[in-house]
Design a protein around this motif. Structure first.
Motif, PDB file in Angstrom:
ATOM      1  N   LEU A 134       4.849   9.253  -8.754  1.00 39.33           N
ATOM      2  CA  LEU A 134       3.746   8.819  -9.614  1.00 39.33           C
ATOM      3  C   LEU A 134       3.514   7.322  -9.485  1.00 39.33           C
ATOM      4  O   LEU A 134       2.368   6.856  -9.419  1.00 39.33           O
ATOM      5  N   ALA A 135       4.597   6.558  -9.435  1.00 36.20           N
ATOM      6  CA  ALA A 135       4.464   5.102  -9.295  1.00 36.20           C
ATOM      7  C   ALA A 135       3.889   4.744  -7.934  1.00 36.20           C
ATOM      8  O   ALA A 135       3.051   3.838  -7.812  1.00 36.20           O
ATOM      9  N   LEU A 136       4.321   5.449  -6.897  1.00 36.12           N
ATOM     10  CA  LEU A 136       3.824   5.182  -5.551  1.00 36.12           C
ATOM     11  C   LEU A 136       2.317   5.446  -5.460  1.00 36.12           C
ATOM     12  O   LEU A 136       1.599   4.771  -4.713  1.00 36.12           O
ATOM     13  N   ALA A 137       1.856   6.394  -6.241  1.00 37.91           N
ATOM     14  CA  ALA A 137       0.423   6.705  -6.272  1.00 37.91           C
ATOM     15  C   ALA A 137      -0.354   5.752  -7.181  1.00 37.91           C
ATOM     16  O   ALA A 137      -1.568   5.889  -7.329  1.00 37.91           O
ATOM     17  N   GLY A 138       0.351   4.798  -7.798  1.00 37.60           N
ATOM     18  CA  GLY A 138      -0.304   3.844  -8.688  1.00 37.60           C
ATOM     19  C   GLY A 138      -0.606   4.403 -10.061  1.00 37.60           C
ATOM     20  O   GLY A 138      -1.358   3.794 -10.840  1.00 37.60           O
ATOM     21  N   LEU A 139       0.000   5.541 -10.412  1.00 35.45           N
ATOM     22  CA  LEU A 139      -0.336   6.224 -11.650  1.00 35.45           C
ATOM     23  C   LEU A 139       0.536   5.820 -12.833  1.00 35.45           C
ATOM     24  O   LEU A 139       0.334   6.309 -13.950  1.00 35.45           O
ATOM     25  N   LEU A 140       1.502   4.916 -12.587  1.00 33.52           N
ATOM     26  CA  LEU A 140       2.329   4.403 -13.678  1.00 33.52           C
ATOM     27  C   LEU A 140       2.103   2.916 -13.925  1.00 33.52           C
ATOM     28  O   LEU A 140       2.785   2.323 -14.762  1.00 33.52           O
ATOM     29  N   ASP A 141       1.175   2.317 -13.224  1.00 31.83           N
ATOM     30  CA  ASP A 141       0.910   0.890 -13.412  1.00 31.83           C
ATOM     31  C   ASP A 141       0.555   0.618 -14.880  1.00 31.83           C
ATOM     32  O   ASP A 141      -0.293   1.300 -15.463  1.00 31.83           O
ATOM     33  N   GLY A 142       1.231  -0.370 -15.451  1.00 37.22           N
ATOM     34  CA  GLY A 142       0.967  -0.746 -16.836  1.00 37.22           C
ATOM     35  C   GLY A 142       1.570   0.190 -17.863  1.00 37.22           C
ATOM     36  O   GLY A 142       1.279   0.062 -19.056  1.00 37.22           O
TER      37      GLY A 142
END
Length: 315
Positions: free
Chosen positions: A120-128
């Motif tokens: 999820l983080a690699l997909a940018g979905l946990l930013d912030g």
């Protein structure tokens, strides 16, 4: 404050996205409590599908093969559980990341279980967002994804993102979700079914001193169903005043000690009614009631049906 019971709602649709190398333990700890909640409630509260990127079977770390119900590309629902577990770095290709970004538009909540947080983080979905991951990967996770507020917690819920640190924590997480969405009475009953103590109530990750004495009180109640202890004695044995225990239980479970204790005893009675041929009189004694009529009155008030009527419908 938590809700002890909640009104029925439409079944929640959950997708469980599996990758080769997924953990059987994590999968079971995520899905079995949902199955138990459905069974105990007598209706479908949760509906889930196993998903994959392709249509072929997915193989767990121990060799168990699961045939997916569908592919990620066509699925939608209330929650997507992302479960890669072992070898998760090998699954971080463009198909996975593109699929997860697209799924964010079709699922209300995205949940990374075990090492699913990494994808999820690699997909940018946990930013912030606040998030956690299996603690063996936490340092690398923190360094690789500075845009994520990484936490050393068993699980973290931050808006429409959920992350969980491992298989045992997945069980705690799902119990929390059951309690939050369906009421703490059902979560407590699921906990009883799996013979767990410390996961008997909802919590946000980690157990502090106050949480500890609620769990001790629950354990005492569970151990003394046939001959119930006075609430004052329960409070004394956990080292708190009766008022302090009542306030804390009301806050954490949505019900006071007497109501919780009664539900535990009636849960046992319902199980014995449904699964044994014991007389109602014997069941009453085992659940701490002096006579069958007292049990029947309490049973009907709690479950909306008498013990005999329940036994008839299940025979």
């Amino acid at each position: 404050m938590q809700n002890w019971t909640k009104s029925p709602s439409a079944p929640q649709q959950i997708g469980v996205l599996l990758f080769d190398g997924f953990s059987n333990h994590c999968l079971a700890n995520s899905v079995e409590p949902l199955r138990a909640a459905n069974t105990l409630a007598g209706r479908k509260l949760y509906d889930w599908q196993f998903l994959a990127l392709d249509t072929g079977p997915v193989t767990s770390s121990s060799g168990l093969q699961v045939a997916p119900h569908g592919t990620l590309q066509t699925a939608s629902g209330d929650m997507l559980m992302v479960m890669p577990s072992y070898g998760f770095r090998a699954h971080g290709g463009w198909r996975t990341l593109s699929g997860l970004r697209s799924a964010d538009q079709r699922f209300r909540v995205l949940a990374g279980l075990d090492t699913g947080s990494w994808l999820l983080a690699l997909a940018g979905l946990l930013d912030g967002h606040r998030a956690t991951i299996h603690w063996e990967e936490l340092t690398g996770f923190t360094e690789r994804f500075p845009e994520v507020d990484a936490r050393r917690e068993r699980y973290v819920i931050d808006r429409n993102r959920i992350t969980c640190s491992g298989a045992m924590a997945a069980f705690d997480l799902v119990l929390h979700l059951i309690g939050r969405d369906q009421g703490q009475a059902l979560a407590l009953e699921v906990s009883q079914l799996f013979m767990t103590r410390d996961s008997a109530r909802s919590h946000t990750g980690g157990a502090g001193a106050t949480s500890g004495y609620v769990n001790k009180a629950l354990a005492l109640m569970q151990e003394n169903l046939e001959t119930p202890l006075p609430i004052s004695e329960v409070a004394h044995r956990v080292g708190r005043s009766q008022k302090a225990l009542s306030v804390r239980m009301q806050s954490e479970l949505g019900a006071g000690p007497a109501q919780v204790y009664r539900r535990l005893r009636l849960n046992l009675a319902r199980k014995l009614v449904a699964e044994t041929d014991l007389s109602i009189g014997e069941i009453a004694l085992r659940a701490g009631y002096e006579d069958p009529s007292a049990l029947t009155r309490a049973f009907r008030t709690e479950f909306g049906v008498t013990p005999r009527a329940l036994r008839t419908t299940r025979s």
